[in-house]
Scaffold this active site. Structure first.
Site, mmCIF file in Angstrom:
data_model
loop_
_atom_site.group_PDB
_atom_site.id
_atom_site.type_symbol
_atom_site.label_atom_id
_atom_site.label_comp_id
_atom_site.label_asym_id
_atom_site.label_seq_id
_atom_site.Cartn_x
_atom_site.Cartn_y
_atom_site.Cartn_z
ATOM 1 N N ASP A 1 51.681 51.341 27.185
ATOM 2 C CA ASP A 1 53.076 51.555 27.564
ATOM 3 C C ASP A 1 53.113 52.539 28.730
ATOM 4 O OD1 ASP A 1 55.758 51.197 27.445
ATOM 5 O OD2 ASP A 1 56.081 52.267 25.573
ATOM 6 N N GLY A 2 54.217 52.533 29.430
ATOM 7 C CA GLY A 2 54.441 53.560 30.451
ATOM 8 C C GLY A 2 53.961 53.206 31.842
ATOM 9 N N GLY B 1 55.425 51.299 34.015
ATOM 10 C CA GLY B 1 56.586 51.379 34.917
ATOM 11 C C GLY B 1 56.919 52.823 35.230
ATOM 12 N N ARG B 2 56.875 53.673 34.195
ATOM 13 C CA ARG B 2 57.211 55.089 34.418
ATOM 14 C C ARG B 2 56.147 55.786 35.268
ATOM 15 N NH1 ARG B 2 57.773 56.416 28.564
ATOM 16 N NH2 ARG B 2 57.238 54.219 28.373
ATOM 17 N N ARG C 1 56.886 48.984 40.190
ATOM 18 C CA ARG C 1 56.340 48.793 38.842
ATOM 19 C C ARG C 1 54.992 48.069 38.869
ATOM 20 N NH1 ARG C 1 59.447 49.249 34.646
ATOM 21 N NH2 ARG C 1 58.308 47.723 33.440
ATOM 22 N N HIS D 1 51.363 48.576 36.768
ATOM 23 C CA HIS D 1 50.582 47.613 35.970
ATOM 24 C C HIS D 1 49.135 47.550 36.456
ATOM 25 C CE1 HIS D 1 54.024 46.522 33.718
ATOM 26 N NE2 HIS D 1 54.631 45.817 34.651
ATOM 27 N N SER E 1 53.537 41.880 25.186
ATOM 28 C CA SER E 1 54.227 41.396 23.983
ATOM 29 C C SER E 1 55.041 40.133 24.279
ATOM 30 C CB SER E 1 55.143 42.494 23.436
ATOM 31 O OG SER E 1 56.215 42.690 24.332
ATOM 32 N N ASN F 1 57.966 41.155 26.134
ATOM 33 C CA ASN F 1 57.675 41.269 27.570
ATOM 34 C C ASN F 1 57.756 39.899 28.220
ATOM 35 O OD1 ASN F 1 54.905 43.619 27.118
ATOM 36 N ND2 ASN F 1 57.056 44.044 27.478
ATOM 37 N N ARG G 1 50.004 55.106 21.076
ATOM 38 C CA ARG G 1 50.905 54.467 22.037
ATOM 39 C C ARG G 1 50.999 55.376 23.257
ATOM 40 N NH1 ARG G 1 56.763 51.750 21.025
ATOM 41 N NH2 ARG G 1 56.953 51.006 23.150
HETATM 42 C C1 FPP Z 1 53.874 48.432 29.531
HETATM 43 O O1 FPP Z 1 54.422 49.125 30.603
HETATM 44 C C2 FPP Z 1 52.860 47.481 29.965
HETATM 45 C C3 FPP Z 1 53.054 46.145 30.123
HETATM 46 C C4 FPP Z 1 54.343 45.487 29.866
HETATM 47 C C5 FPP Z 1 52.021 45.206 30.560
HETATM 48 C C6 FPP Z 1 50.579 45.653 30.471
HETATM 49 C C7 FPP Z 1 49.765 44.500 30.859
HETATM 50 C C8 FPP Z 1 48.909 44.458 31.846
HETATM 51 C C9 FPP Z 1 48.516 45.647 32.686
HETATM 52 C C10 FPP Z 1 48.362 43.092 32.179
HETATM 53 C C11 FPP Z 1 46.943 43.069 32.305
HETATM 54 C C12 FPP Z 1 46.351 43.281 30.999
HETATM 55 C C13 FPP Z 1 45.126 43.667 30.891
HETATM 56 C C14 FPP Z 1 44.607 43.944 29.548
HETATM 57 C C15 FPP Z 1 44.267 43.880 32.044
HETATM 58 P P1 FPP Z 1 55.987 49.089 30.862
HETATM 59 O O2 FPP Z 1 56.255 48.195 32.024
HETATM 60 O O3 FPP Z 1 56.699 48.740 29.593
HETATM 61 O O4 FPP Z 1 56.248 50.573 31.248
HETATM 62 P P2 FPP Z 1 57.611 51.406 31.030
HETATM 63 O O5 FPP Z 1 57.832 51.526 29.549
HETATM 64 O O6 FPP Z 1 57.309 52.732 31.671
HETATM 65 O O7 FPP Z 1 58.684 50.632 31.729
#
Ligand code: FPP
Length: 261
Positions: free
Chosen positions: A37-38, A40-41, A50, A54, A82, A85, A206
């Protein structure tokens, strides 16, 4: 359990090695699960898009995989993408994540081989784009003979879909065996969960969590519950909302989690 010969503590970076030296090897978890998680932040704190968050998240996956392998962790599960997502994020972001996953697999299989890591997946992976599934299969097959850490990526997963899929599987099995519902046991349900082939996580982390804001599944019970800092789960699993500074990698977070246990 890993034999001492598979440990590669001397390869840990100094910061992680210092944490490792404070741990009691006999108390180390066998299965660590991390909810990614996180991203985006992380990007937002740096006024970046964002997408770049990633990309950084995928780099952290490489680090955490390598650390897990060096400390001889048998099971590492990353809850990466998820169902929510997949359904709710803008298509452009989902497409980017799928390309990122593909390129992560393409460029990391050699690293997995070097680290004796076996790649696995859980979730409704059959709903992902065909070319991503193909790359996933390729990475899984290439690493199938490795005997060190099993790295499981949870993709297109959710607690509720896991229950639905488990009940569907169990129902089919019951019909075949002409069984009735009153004979269902907890073990019957467990056998149909995504995680049936693994021991339950001992530790759930998390990263960058806003504590208590979302439900997570944890430990032996598939029943969703809220995570809270250092809370002890319904089973022996510890659930930690780890709130590192934006610069802390998931690998350091995992090590810090182990130190808390
Ligand atoms: C959460 O951050 C992360 C995700 C929604 C996607 C994570 C997936 C990858 C990096 C894809 C590649 C996967 C692998 C295993 C290489 P968020 O966007 O929810 O962040 P936020 O809560 O700060 O908005």
């Amino acid at each position: 359990m890993f034999s001492a010969a598979t440990l590669r503590i001397d390869e840990l970076p100094a910061e992680e090695r210092a944490v490792y030296e404070t741990l009691k090897p006999e108390r180390l978890p066998q299965h660590v699960a991390i909810i990614m998680d996180g991203n985006g932040r992380w990007a937002g704190h740096r006024s970046l898009k964002r997408f770049l968050g990633h990309q950084q998240g995928a780099k952290s996956v490489q680090l955490v995989m390598e650390t897990a392998s060096r400390i001889g962790l048998p099971w590492l599960t990353l809850y990466a993408f998820s169902l929510e997502n997949n359904l709710r994020r803008p298509r452009a972001e989902v497409n980017f994540l799928m390309r990122l996953l593909k390129s992560y697999l393409e460029s990391n299989v050699q690293r997995m081989m070097d680290n004796n890591v076996r790649m696995k997946y859980i979730g409704r992976t059959h709903e992902l784009p065909a070319e991503v599934q193909e790359k996933m299969r390729w990475a899984e097959e290439a690493t199938a003979g490795n005997t060190g850490t099993t790295l499981t990526l949870a993709l297109n997963y959710s607690g509720r879909s896991e229950l639905v899929d488990a009940f569907r599987g169990l129902f089919t099995e019951m019909k075949q065996k002409h069984q009735s519902a009153e004979h269902i046991t907890e073990e019957d349900i467990r056998r149909h969960l995504y995680t049936a082939h693994m021991p339950d996580p001992d530790l759930l982390i998390r990263t960058q969590a806003r504590c208590g804001c979302r439900v997570v599944c944890c430990g032996r019970s598939p029943i969703p519950r809220y995570s809270s800092p250092n809370a002890t789960g319904p089973t022996s699993a510890a659930s930690i909302c780890w709130k590192p500074s934006p610069d802390t990698s998931s690998a350091s977070a995992a090590m810090a989690g182990l130190a808390i246990v």
